[in-house]
Design a protein around this motif. Structure first.
Motif, PDB file in Angstrom:
ATOM      1  N   THR A 222       0.783  -1.154   0.004  1.00 56.30           N
ATOM      2  CA  THR A 222       0.011  -0.121  -0.081  1.00 56.30           C
ATOM      3  C   THR A 222       0.851   1.355  -0.023  1.00 56.30           C
ATOM      4  O   THR A 222       0.554   2.327  -0.788  1.00 56.30           O
ATOM      5  N   SER A 223       2.018   1.118   0.711  1.00 60.85           N
ATOM      6  CA  SER A 223       2.811   2.290   0.857  1.00 60.85           C
ATOM      7  C   SER A 223       3.481   2.703  -0.537  1.00 60.85           C
ATOM      8  O   SER A 223       3.484   3.721  -0.868  1.00 60.85           O
ATOM      9  N   ASN A 224       3.900   1.566  -1.223  1.00 55.06           N
ATOM     10  CA  ASN A 224       4.402   1.640  -2.515  1.00 55.06           C
ATOM     11  C   ASN A 224       3.622   2.116  -3.520  1.00 55.06           C
ATOM     12  O   ASN A 224       3.841   3.366  -4.177  1.00 55.06           O
ATOM     13  N   ILE A 225       2.280   1.556  -3.386  1.00 53.47           N
ATOM     14  CA  ILE A 225       1.137   2.339  -4.189  1.00 53.47           C
ATOM     15  C   ILE A 225       0.905   3.613  -4.081  1.00 53.47           C
ATOM     16  O   ILE A 225       1.066   4.666  -5.022  1.00 53.47           O
ATOM     17  N   LEU A 226       0.945   4.363  -2.714  1.00 49.54           N
ATOM     18  CA  LEU A 226       0.744   5.417  -2.542  1.00 49.54           C
ATOM     19  C   LEU A 226       1.593   6.286  -2.907  1.00 49.54           C
ATOM     20  O   LEU A 226       1.557   7.647  -3.331  1.00 49.54           O
ATOM     21  N   GLN A 227       2.947   5.706  -2.866  1.00 45.87           N
ATOM     22  CA  GLN A 227       4.163   6.809  -3.219  1.00 45.87           C
ATOM     23  C   GLN A 227       4.135   6.903  -4.661  1.00 45.87           C
ATOM     24  O   GLN A 227       4.510   8.232  -5.098  1.00 45.87           O
ATOM     25  N   GLU A 228       3.757   6.162  -5.366  1.00 43.17           N
ATOM     26  CA  GLU A 228       3.745   6.106  -6.880  1.00 43.17           C
ATOM     27  C   GLU A 228       2.820   7.094  -7.143  1.00 43.17           C
ATOM     28  O   GLU A 228       2.946   8.008  -8.097  1.00 43.17           O
ATOM     29  N   GLN A 229       1.401   6.985  -6.391  1.00 40.86           N
ATOM     30  CA  GLN A 229       0.310   7.916  -6.905  1.00 40.86           C
ATOM     31  C   GLN A 229       0.707   9.255  -6.538  1.00 40.86           C
ATOM     32  O   GLN A 229       0.441  10.147  -7.349  1.00 40.86           O
ATOM     33  N   ARG A 230       1.482   9.477  -5.440  1.00 39.18           N
ATOM     34  CA  ARG A 230       1.925  10.674  -5.186  1.00 39.18           C
ATOM     35  C   ARG A 230       2.719  11.058  -6.084  1.00 39.18           C
ATOM     36  O   ARG A 230       2.696  12.456  -6.336  1.00 39.18           O
ATOM     37  N   GLN A 231       3.786  10.460  -6.518  1.00 39.18           N
ATOM     38  CA  GLN A 231       4.843  11.180  -7.567  1.00 39.18           C
ATOM     39  C   GLN A 231       3.976  11.455  -8.770  1.00 39.18           C
ATOM     40  O   GLN A 231       4.313  12.511  -9.455  1.00 39.18           O
ATOM     41  N   GLN A 232       3.083  10.635  -9.068  1.00 37.95           N
ATOM     42  CA  GLN A 232       2.322  10.779 -10.499  1.00 37.95           C
ATOM     43  C   GLN A 232       1.357  12.107 -10.270  1.00 37.95           C
ATOM     44  O   GLN A 232       1.145  13.004 -11.216  1.00 37.95           O
ATOM     45  N   LEU A 233       0.830  12.231  -9.122  1.00 44.28           N
ATOM     46  CA  LEU A 233       0.030  13.315  -8.851  1.00 44.28           C
ATOM     47  C   LEU A 233       0.965  14.680  -9.055  1.00 44.28           C
ATOM     48  O   LEU A 233       0.471  15.730  -9.309  1.00 44.28           O
ATOM     49  N   ARG A 234       2.265  14.598  -8.173  1.00 43.77           N
ATOM     50  CA  ARG A 234       2.969  15.819  -8.165  1.00 43.77           C
ATOM     51  C   ARG A 234       3.454  16.099  -9.527  1.00 43.77           C
ATOM     52  O   ARG A 234       3.549  17.493  -9.836  1.00 43.77           O
ATOM     53  N   LYS A 235       3.778  15.227 -10.445  1.00 46.87           N
ATOM     54  CA  LYS A 235       4.200  15.331 -11.978  1.00 46.87           C
ATOM     55  C   LYS A 235       2.863  16.148 -12.553  1.00 46.87           C
ATOM     56  O   LYS A 235       3.210  17.125 -13.358  1.00 46.87           O
ATOM     57  N   LYS A 236       1.839  15.742 -12.134  1.00 46.24           N
ATOM     58  CA  LYS A 236       0.619  16.494 -12.986  1.00 46.24           C
ATOM     59  C   LYS A 236       0.293  17.681 -12.535  1.00 46.24           C
ATOM     60  O   LYS A 236       0.250  18.675 -13.098  1.00 46.24           O
ATOM     61  N   GLU A 237       0.502  17.933 -11.282  1.00 46.95           N
ATOM     62  CA  GLU A 237       0.269  19.191 -10.555  1.00 46.95           C
ATOM     63  C   GLU A 237       1.331  20.064 -11.007  1.00 46.95           C
ATOM     64  O   GLU A 237       1.085  21.207 -11.596  1.00 46.95           O
ATOM     65  N   THR A 238       2.581  19.910 -11.111  1.00 48.96           N
ATOM     66  CA  THR A 238       3.513  20.558 -11.577  1.00 48.96           C
ATOM     67  C   THR A 238       3.313  20.993 -12.978  1.00 48.96           C
ATOM     68  O   THR A 238       3.419  21.929 -13.564  1.00 48.96           O
ATOM     69  N   ALA A 239       3.086  19.825 -13.754  1.00 50.39           N
ATOM     70  CA  ALA A 239       2.493  20.080 -15.256  1.00 50.39           C
ATOM     71  C   ALA A 239       1.419  21.000 -15.306  1.00 50.39           C
ATOM     72  O   ALA A 239       1.689  22.054 -16.259  1.00 50.39           O
ATOM     73  N   ARG A 240       0.422  21.012 -14.805  1.00 53.71           N
ATOM     74  CA  ARG A 240      -0.769  21.847 -14.621  1.00 53.71           C
ATOM     75  C   ARG A 240      -0.490  23.181 -14.219  1.00 53.71           C
ATOM     76  O   ARG A 240      -0.682  24.460 -15.104  1.00 53.71           O
ATOM     77  N   ALA A 241       0.447  23.492 -13.423  1.00 46.75           N
ATOM     78  CA  ALA A 241       0.905  24.964 -12.916  1.00 46.75           C
ATOM     79  C   ALA A 241       1.659  25.412 -14.024  1.00 46.75           C
ATOM     80  O   ALA A 241       1.599  26.584 -14.359  1.00 46.75           O
ATOM     81  N   ASN A 242       2.773  24.668 -14.827  1.00 46.35           N
ATOM     82  CA  ASN A 242       3.592  25.068 -15.650  1.00 46.35           C
ATOM     83  C   ASN A 242       2.564  25.569 -17.142  1.00 46.35           C
ATOM     84  O   ASN A 242       2.723  26.519 -17.707  1.00 46.35           O
ATOM     85  N   TRP A 243       1.573  24.688 -17.356  1.00 51.45           N
ATOM     86  CA  TRP A 243       0.829  24.883 -18.335  1.00 51.45           C
ATOM     87  C   TRP A 243      -0.030  26.139 -18.186  1.00 51.45           C
ATOM     88  O   TRP A 243       0.023  27.089 -19.023  1.00 51.45           O
TER      89      TRP A 243
END
Length: 465
Positions: A222-243
């Motif tokens: 569960t921790s690994n899944i949450l960490q992966e989701q968190r990284q993906q979400l962080r990438k999406k948020e960064t991409a959205r902010a940059n966009w």
């Protein structure tokens, strides 16, 4: 959980083992108490009576008791007498025989005292020449039943003994539980800590061993899944902010050109009034687009902590008053008069804040009242101090908002979640930026109906100590 049957068998075995050990422990305690309370073989009243009978010597003067036996009887406060076989009368007695003891006995009396009591004294008999010897022990020394003799203290302290036995049983149960489950309880602590870390988003890795290895493995996955989701979400948020930042930058240049040309057309006297009016509408709507782009860019930066905040000690009243003065100077037609409702005595309210961001928040509130009341309205602005907090209140007597919209604005968690009704003006992005600015300063925003019939917003900030 695959280890569940194993756990059930384990606890069942522990329960059975506990029963067996408790039975043996109780037997051991009972044996110890009996050995401790019961007299030894040499001190048994029956043996003492037999030895006393054998210690008598008969002479012409009568019965004589050996000195060592006589001393032993006195030491234990035992009285004694000898009953003659022929006459059934006492022919010898010690000095401490109670006065209530009769001098003559029948056969039935002898039978009674040999197995029971004489005037409340536990008595024991022994055989001597031409008679029997009767020993009388103190009344509270022994309890007699048939031929069994028990220490009287055992029954006198029976409640305490029962309590001790129960306490020992409880201690044995706890000891068995702790020892038997030590290996089981050992992995519980890292699992508990892992769950706590998991709830705050920290990476977790628990050793996958022991009876709870399946739970540990599931928590790790569960921790690994949450960490992966968190990284993906962080990438999406960064991409959205940059966009958003990129689009805002790209729109500014053509929008400035549109506003510039539209401004020239608006002031061109060669155009008709209708054409100049259209150009004026283009300028106005372009300005509104520019403000929306700026709001969107600021909201994105605040959302992802990309907007630098430079807090310093500021006088909140001075900041609000400056914003009010700026809007009063811009309202040439006096379509949106502002009334200052702050107590004259209150001149200073120190807060730790970014001056520019607070000015932006108050400006957004005033502009919100202007945008949603094209027919004009009166705006009321005041600052109050209460309970170590400073509150800015911006109200108007305009059209206001419905209960549903106010509830939605108070609960909207993100600037992307605005009113879906795009055909009307919305209390949306500007107010959410206000909430973000106030939240970044550790404050609270309350949106409600105005006491003047319109719209009202309260910004509460902590006073700087």
């Amino acid at each position: 959980m695959n280890n569940l049957p194993k756990l059930i068998r384990r606890f069942t075995g522990i329960l059975l083992l506990s029963f067996v050990l408790l039975v043996f422990a109780n037997f051991a305690i009972l044996a110890f108490l009996m050995a401790w309370q019961s007299p030894s073989v040499t001190d048994s009243p029956y043996n003492v009576a037999i030895q006393t009978g054998k210690a008598f010597q008969i002479s012409e003067s009568g019965y004589t008791l050996q000195e060592d036996i006589s001393t032993q009887l006195k030491k234990q406060n035992i009285w004694a007498f000898v009953v003659d076989n022929d006459t059934l009368q006492i022919v010898w007695k010690t000095e401490n025989v109670p006065d209530t003891i009769p001098a003559n006995y029948s056969l039935s009396d002898i039978a009674d005292l040999s197995v029971g009591y004489l005037d409340g004294y536990p008595t024991y008999t022994g055989e001597t020449e031409n008679g029997i010897v009767v020993l009388g022990y103190p009344k509270d020394s022994f309890w007699k039943h048939t031929r069994a003799s028990w220490n009287y203290n055992f029954f006198a302290h029976l409640p305490q003994i029962v309590f001790i036995v129960l306490a020992v049983n409880i201690a044995v149960i706890l000891l068995i539980y702790v020892i038997a489950n030590m290996k089981f309880l050992k992995p519980v602590k890292p699992i508990t800590k892992g769950i706590q870390d998991l709830s705050i988003g920290e990476p977790v890795h628990i050793p996958e061993k022991g009876l709870l290895s399946d739970i540990s493995a599931n928590i790790n996955r569960t921790s690994n899944i949450l960490q992966e989701q968190r990284q993906q979400l962080r990438k999406k948020e960064t991409a959205r902010a940059n966009w958003i930042a990129g689009v805002s930058h790209d729109i500014r240049t053509p929008l400035s050109m549109v506003m510039g040309y539209a401004g020239q057309l608006k002031d061109d006297t060669n155009l008709t009034d209708e054409e100049r009016h259209k150009a004026e509408v283009i300028v106005k709507q372009s300005k509104r687009m520019q403000n929306l782009i700026n709001d969107l860019n600021l909201a994105s930066k605040l959302e992802y902590n990309m907007q630098p905040i430079n807090p310093a000690k500021q006088n909140l009243i001075a900041i609000v008053r400056q914003v009010v003065v700026d809007f009063i100077n811009m309202d040439i037609e006096d379509k949106y008069p502002i009334e200052w409702q702050t107590d004259e005595v209150l001149t200073v309210c120190p807060v730790n804040a970014d001056k520019d961001l607070l000015k932006r928040a108050v400006s957004n509130l005033i502009q919100n009242s202007i945008n949603h009341n094209e027919q004009g309205c009166k705006i009321y602005i005041g600052v109050t101090v209460d309970d170590d907090c400073c509150t800015i209140i911006v109200s108007d007597d305009g059209v206001g908002a419905t209960d549903e919209l106010i509830e939605k604005l108070n609960k909207t968690p993100h600037y992307m979640l605005c009113d879906e009704n795009t055909t009307e003006q919305r209390h949306g992005l500007g107010l959410l930026i206000v909430k973000q600015i106030v939240s970044a300063h550790g404050g609270r925003t309350d949106i409600e109906h105005s006491s003047y019939g319109g719209f009202s917003v309260k910004l509460t900030l902590p006073i700087l100590a």
